[in-house]
Design a protein around this motif. Structure first.
Motif, PDB file in Angstrom:
ATOM      1  N   ILE A 164       0.842   4.838   1.118  1.00  0.00           N
ATOM      2  CA  ILE A 164       0.092   5.630   2.085  1.00  0.00           C
ATOM      3  C   ILE A 164       0.627   7.059   2.080  1.00  0.00           C
ATOM      4  O   ILE A 164       1.830   7.288   2.194  1.00  0.00           O
ATOM      5  CB  ILE A 164       0.207   5.020   3.497  1.00  0.00           C
ATOM      6  CG1 ILE A 164      -0.332   3.592   3.493  1.00  0.00           C
ATOM      7  CG2 ILE A 164      -0.550   5.870   4.519  1.00  0.00           C
ATOM      8  CD1 ILE A 164      -0.175   2.882   4.812  1.00  0.00           C
ATOM      9  N   TYR A 205      -4.749   9.871   3.868  1.00  0.00           N
ATOM     10  CA  TYR A 205      -5.390  10.187   5.140  1.00  0.00           C
ATOM     11  C   TYR A 205      -5.078  11.616   5.546  1.00  0.00           C
ATOM     12  O   TYR A 205      -4.077  12.209   5.132  1.00  0.00           O
ATOM     13  CB  TYR A 205      -4.989   9.197   6.227  1.00  0.00           C
ATOM     14  CG  TYR A 205      -3.625   9.367   6.849  1.00  0.00           C
ATOM     15  CD1 TYR A 205      -3.470  10.003   8.090  1.00  0.00           C
ATOM     16  CD2 TYR A 205      -2.491   8.852   6.234  1.00  0.00           C
ATOM     17  CE1 TYR A 205      -2.223  10.132   8.678  1.00  0.00           C
ATOM     18  CE2 TYR A 205      -1.236   8.968   6.814  1.00  0.00           C
ATOM     19  CZ  TYR A 205      -1.114   9.613   8.031  1.00  0.00           C
ATOM     20  OH  TYR A 205       0.129   9.743   8.626  1.00  0.00           O
ATOM     21  N   ILE A 258      -8.566  10.577  -3.429  1.00  0.00           N
ATOM     22  CA  ILE A 258      -8.064   9.242  -3.755  1.00  0.00           C
ATOM     23  C   ILE A 258      -8.350   8.884  -5.214  1.00  0.00           C
ATOM     24  O   ILE A 258      -7.680   8.014  -5.787  1.00  0.00           O
ATOM     25  CB  ILE A 258      -8.680   8.175  -2.805  1.00  0.00           C
ATOM     26  CG1 ILE A 258      -7.843   6.872  -2.827  1.00  0.00           C
ATOM     27  CG2 ILE A 258     -10.120   7.883  -3.174  1.00  0.00           C
ATOM     28  CD1 ILE A 258      -6.480   7.001  -2.223  1.00  0.00           C
ATOM     29  N   TRP A 273       0.815  -1.200   0.000  1.00  0.00           N
ATOM     30  CA  TRP A 273       0.000   0.000   0.000  1.00  0.00           C
ATOM     31  C   TRP A 273       0.854   1.256   0.000  1.00  0.00           C
ATOM     32  O   TRP A 273       1.798   1.386   0.782  1.00  0.00           O
ATOM     33  CB  TRP A 273      -0.914   0.016   1.229  1.00  0.00           C
ATOM     34  CG  TRP A 273      -1.982  -1.028   1.179  1.00  0.00           C
ATOM     35  CD1 TRP A 273      -1.917  -2.304   1.671  1.00  0.00           C
ATOM     36  CD2 TRP A 273      -3.269  -0.898   0.589  1.00  0.00           C
ATOM     37  NE1 TRP A 273      -3.083  -2.963   1.426  1.00  0.00           N
ATOM     38  CE2 TRP A 273      -3.943  -2.135   0.773  1.00  0.00           C
ATOM     39  CE3 TRP A 273      -3.935   0.146  -0.060  1.00  0.00           C
ATOM     40  CZ2 TRP A 273      -5.238  -2.349   0.314  1.00  0.00           C
ATOM     41  CZ3 TRP A 273      -5.226  -0.062  -0.521  1.00  0.00           C
ATOM     42  CH2 TRP A 273      -5.862  -1.304  -0.330  1.00  0.00           C
ATOM     43  N   LEU A 314      -5.024  -2.367   8.074  1.00  0.00           N
ATOM     44  CA  LEU A 314      -4.581  -3.071   6.866  1.00  0.00           C
ATOM     45  C   LEU A 314      -4.137  -4.494   7.160  1.00  0.00           C
ATOM     46  O   LEU A 314      -4.317  -5.398   6.335  1.00  0.00           O
ATOM     47  CB  LEU A 314      -3.438  -2.297   6.204  1.00  0.00           C
ATOM     48  CG  LEU A 314      -3.823  -0.981   5.539  1.00  0.00           C
ATOM     49  CD1 LEU A 314      -2.579  -0.261   5.040  1.00  0.00           C
ATOM     50  CD2 LEU A 314      -4.798  -1.216   4.390  1.00  0.00           C
ATOM     51  N   THR A 357     -11.351  13.038   1.399  1.00  0.00           N
ATOM     52  CA  THR A 357     -10.334  12.056   0.998  1.00  0.00           C
ATOM     53  C   THR A 357     -10.856  11.171  -0.128  1.00  0.00           C
ATOM     54  O   THR A 357     -10.072  10.666  -0.933  1.00  0.00           O
ATOM     55  CB  THR A 357      -9.896  11.192   2.188  1.00  0.00           C
ATOM     56  OG1 THR A 357     -11.041  10.560   2.780  1.00  0.00           O
ATOM     57  CG2 THR A 357      -9.170  12.017   3.228  1.00  0.00           C
ATOM     58  N   SER A 398      -3.695   2.401  -2.960  1.00  0.00           N
ATOM     59  CA  SER A 398      -3.263   3.651  -2.352  1.00  0.00           C
ATOM     60  C   SER A 398      -4.205   4.032  -1.217  1.00  0.00           C
ATOM     61  O   SER A 398      -5.399   3.699  -1.246  1.00  0.00           O
ATOM     62  CB  SER A 398      -3.248   4.785  -3.378  1.00  0.00           C
ATOM     63  OG  SER A 398      -2.304   4.550  -4.398  1.00  0.00           O
ATOM     64  N   ILE A 399      -3.655   4.740  -0.239  1.00  0.00           N
ATOM     65  CA  ILE A 399      -4.442   5.279   0.866  1.00  0.00           C
ATOM     66  C   ILE A 399      -4.029   6.729   1.076  1.00  0.00           C
ATOM     67  O   ILE A 399      -2.838   7.055   1.081  1.00  0.00           O
ATOM     68  CB  ILE A 399      -4.232   4.479   2.164  1.00  0.00           C
ATOM     69  CG1 ILE A 399      -4.896   3.107   2.056  1.00  0.00           C
ATOM     70  CG2 ILE A 399      -4.790   5.224   3.381  1.00  0.00           C
ATOM     71  CD1 ILE A 399      -4.719   2.251   3.290  1.00  0.00           C
ATOM     72  N   ILE A 409      -4.077   2.848  11.013  1.00  0.00           N
ATOM     73  CA  ILE A 409      -4.267   2.487   9.609  1.00  0.00           C
ATOM     74  C   ILE A 409      -3.517   1.200   9.279  1.00  0.00           C
ATOM     75  O   ILE A 409      -4.044   0.309   8.606  1.00  0.00           O
ATOM     76  CB  ILE A 409      -3.830   3.644   8.684  1.00  0.00           C
ATOM     77  CG1 ILE A 409      -4.805   4.815   8.821  1.00  0.00           C
ATOM     78  CG2 ILE A 409      -3.742   3.181   7.228  1.00  0.00           C
ATOM     79  CD1 ILE A 409      -4.378   6.066   8.086  1.00  0.00           C
ATOM     80  N   PHE A 443      -9.745   8.739   6.179  1.00  0.00           N
ATOM     81  CA  PHE A 443      -8.873   8.152   5.168  1.00  0.00           C
ATOM     82  C   PHE A 443      -9.702   7.422   4.122  1.00  0.00           C
ATOM     83  O   PHE A 443     -10.831   6.989   4.378  1.00  0.00           O
ATOM     84  CB  PHE A 443      -7.819   7.221   5.787  1.00  0.00           C
ATOM     85  CG  PHE A 443      -8.325   5.942   6.394  1.00  0.00           C
ATOM     86  CD1 PHE A 443      -8.436   4.784   5.629  1.00  0.00           C
ATOM     87  CD2 PHE A 443      -8.652   5.877   7.749  1.00  0.00           C
ATOM     88  CE1 PHE A 443      -8.873   3.593   6.199  1.00  0.00           C
ATOM     89  CE2 PHE A 443      -9.089   4.690   8.326  1.00  0.00           C
ATOM     90  CZ  PHE A 443      -9.201   3.548   7.547  1.00  0.00           C
ATOM     91  N   SER A 444      -9.130   7.337   2.928  1.00  0.00           N
ATOM     92  CA  SER A 444      -9.769   6.636   1.823  1.00  0.00           C
ATOM     93  C   SER A 444      -8.757   5.720   1.166  1.00  0.00           C
ATOM     94  O   SER A 444      -7.567   6.025   1.103  1.00  0.00           O
ATOM     95  CB  SER A 444     -10.322   7.621   0.788  1.00  0.00           C
ATOM     96  OG  SER A 444     -11.364   8.389   1.334  1.00  0.00           O
ATOM     97  N   MET A 445      -9.261   4.594   0.680  1.00  0.00           N
ATOM     98  CA  MET A 445      -8.395   3.616   0.024  1.00  0.00           C
ATOM     99  C   MET A 445      -8.971   3.274  -1.340  1.00  0.00           C
ATOM    100  O   MET A 445     -10.185   3.317  -1.556  1.00  0.00           O
ATOM    101  CB  MET A 445      -8.238   2.359   0.884  1.00  0.00           C
ATOM    102  CG  MET A 445      -9.526   1.668   1.248  1.00  0.00           C
ATOM    103  SD  MET A 445      -9.350   0.465   2.603  1.00  0.00           S
ATOM    104  CE  MET A 445      -8.181  -0.689   1.893  1.00  0.00           C
TER     105      MET A 445
END
Length: 229
Positions: A14, A37, A27, A12, A157, A23, A34-35, A153, A61-63
């Motif tokens: 980050i 935050y 993103i 990931w 994960l 976010t 990808s993340i 985070i 946060f967004s992923m």
């Protein structure tokens, strides 16, 4: 533990940003895995474009991932498992909220992006109430996360990787052990039901009390229409 996961995991990407409107918007510019935050999200949004109220210091946060397989169950289970590591007993309020001490602690938003009929990616946005908000009595502060946002985070994960190995049946068995109001009697559409948790397709499963009839609820307006009996 999360520290070992941080050392070994490099899947990931980050990135922390000082502030943003949302976010989930930021993103979209990033590649999958990808993340992003931030501790200052100014205009977060939730399901059906409802607003998510954040204060400076709250975690958002967004992923971005190229898989939507079981992600609804995986993400929610990973969040409550990570919260437990930080000392909080959490429960999932269908469809996408997480409760601590009967108050809303986390909101989750799932968005699948398509180009025409072609699936592109799934974006998952997470908003976490870290700070105390006296003006929002329905929310709770999670001060154990303050200063530990990146650790949280990575812990999250770690659980995402773990639960990604499970099939949907096993995930559903696990998630239904952590359903907010599980087994509670509710009045809905003038009938008495018992909340049984998530159905196989992610809907809310209800059983008519003292009968064999089941009902799957797909509309989140249920949360405004039911009454606890």
């Amino acid at each position: 533990m999360w520290a070992e996961y941080m050392e070994k995991n490099n899947k990931w990407k980050i990135k922390k940003i000082d502030s943003c409107l949302s976010t989930n918007i930021e993103i979209r510019k990033e590649k999958n895995m990808s993340i992003i935050y931030t501790l200052y999200q100014k205009q977060g949004y939730g399901k059906c474009c409802s607003s998510w109220i954040s204060f400076k210091g709250d975690l958002a946060f967004s992923m971005s991932t190229n898989s939507n397989l079981n992600m609804d169950f995986i993400i929610l289970l990973s969040l409550i498992s990570a919260l437990k590591r930080f000392g909080y007993n959490a429960y999932i309020k269908w469809p996408n909220d997480i409760m601590v001490d009967n108050k809303k602690a986390v909101g989750v938003l799932f968005e699948s992006l398509y180009k025409g009929n072609n699936y592109i990616k799934t974006i998952i946005g997470v908003g976490i109430n870290i700070l105390e908000k006296k003006e929002l009595p329905y929310s709770i502060n999670l001060l154990n996360l303050k200063g530990n946002e990146l650790k949280f985070i990575y812990c999250f994960l770690e659980f995402v990787d773990l639960f990604s190995k499970y099939n949907r049946y096993d995930l559903r068995e696990k998630i239904n052990k952590h359903i907010y109001m599980f087994g509670k009697d509710v009045l809905y559409m003038n009938k008495n039901y018992v909340i049984l948790g998530f159905s196989e397709n992610g809907r809310l499963l209800l059983k008519e009390k003292n009968k064999t009839n089941y009902l799957e609820v797909s509309n989140s307006s249920f949360l405004n229409d039911y009454k606890i009996t």
